[in-house]
Design an enzyme around this catalytic site. Structure first.
Site, short mmCIF file in Angstrom:
data_model
loop_
_atom_site.label_atom_id
_atom_site.label_comp_id
_atom_site.label_asym_id
_atom_site.label_seq_id
_atom_site.Cartn_x
_atom_site.Cartn_y
_atom_site.Cartn_z
N CYS A 187 0.69 -1.06 0.02
CA CYS A 187 -0.07 0.02 -0.10
C CYS A 187 0.89 1.52 -0.04
CB CYS A 187 -0.85 -0.03 1.26
SG CYS A 187 -1.78 1.44 1.61
N CYS A 191 0.15 3.88 2.63
CA CYS A 191 0.47 3.39 4.20
C CYS A 191 1.88 3.76 4.24
CB CYS A 191 0.55 1.70 4.06
SG CYS A 191 -1.50 1.27 3.80
#
Length: 97
Positions: free
Chosen positions: A26, A29
């Protein structure tokens, strides 16, 4: 963090805890990592990989990542989805401390 540690580290904590639901793949993230590292100098921060802890992510209705939950007294006190500013996170952690 594994599910078996979650109760001890988050639910039973006497201080507010910021929990980051994330995944290695991600991009947003990864973007949050420096923010979370800075916050971790002053507050308790736990990371939950959604790929290896799917039941825990499902329990807290995580459908997008990053999802950031602030727990206070064993309950979710604040929820964020997506990239979130350090200022916003710190303000809520300070208010809950």
């Amino acid at each position: 963090m594994e599910e078996y540690n979650f109760k001890r580290e988050v639910i039973d904590s006497s201080e507010p805890v910021l929990v980051d639901f994330w995944a290695e793949w991600c991009g947003p993230c990864r973007h949050m990592n420096p923010v979370l590292a800075a916050i971790a100098r002053d507050y308790k921060v736990c990371k939950v990989n959604v790929d290896t802890n799917q039941p825990l992510a499902a329990k807290f209705h995580v459908s997008a990542i990053p999802t950031l939950l602030i727990f206070k007294n064993g309950s979710v006190a604040k929820r964020y989805e997506g990239v979130t500013s350090e200022q916003a996170l710190r303000a809520d952690l300070l208010a809950l401390a």
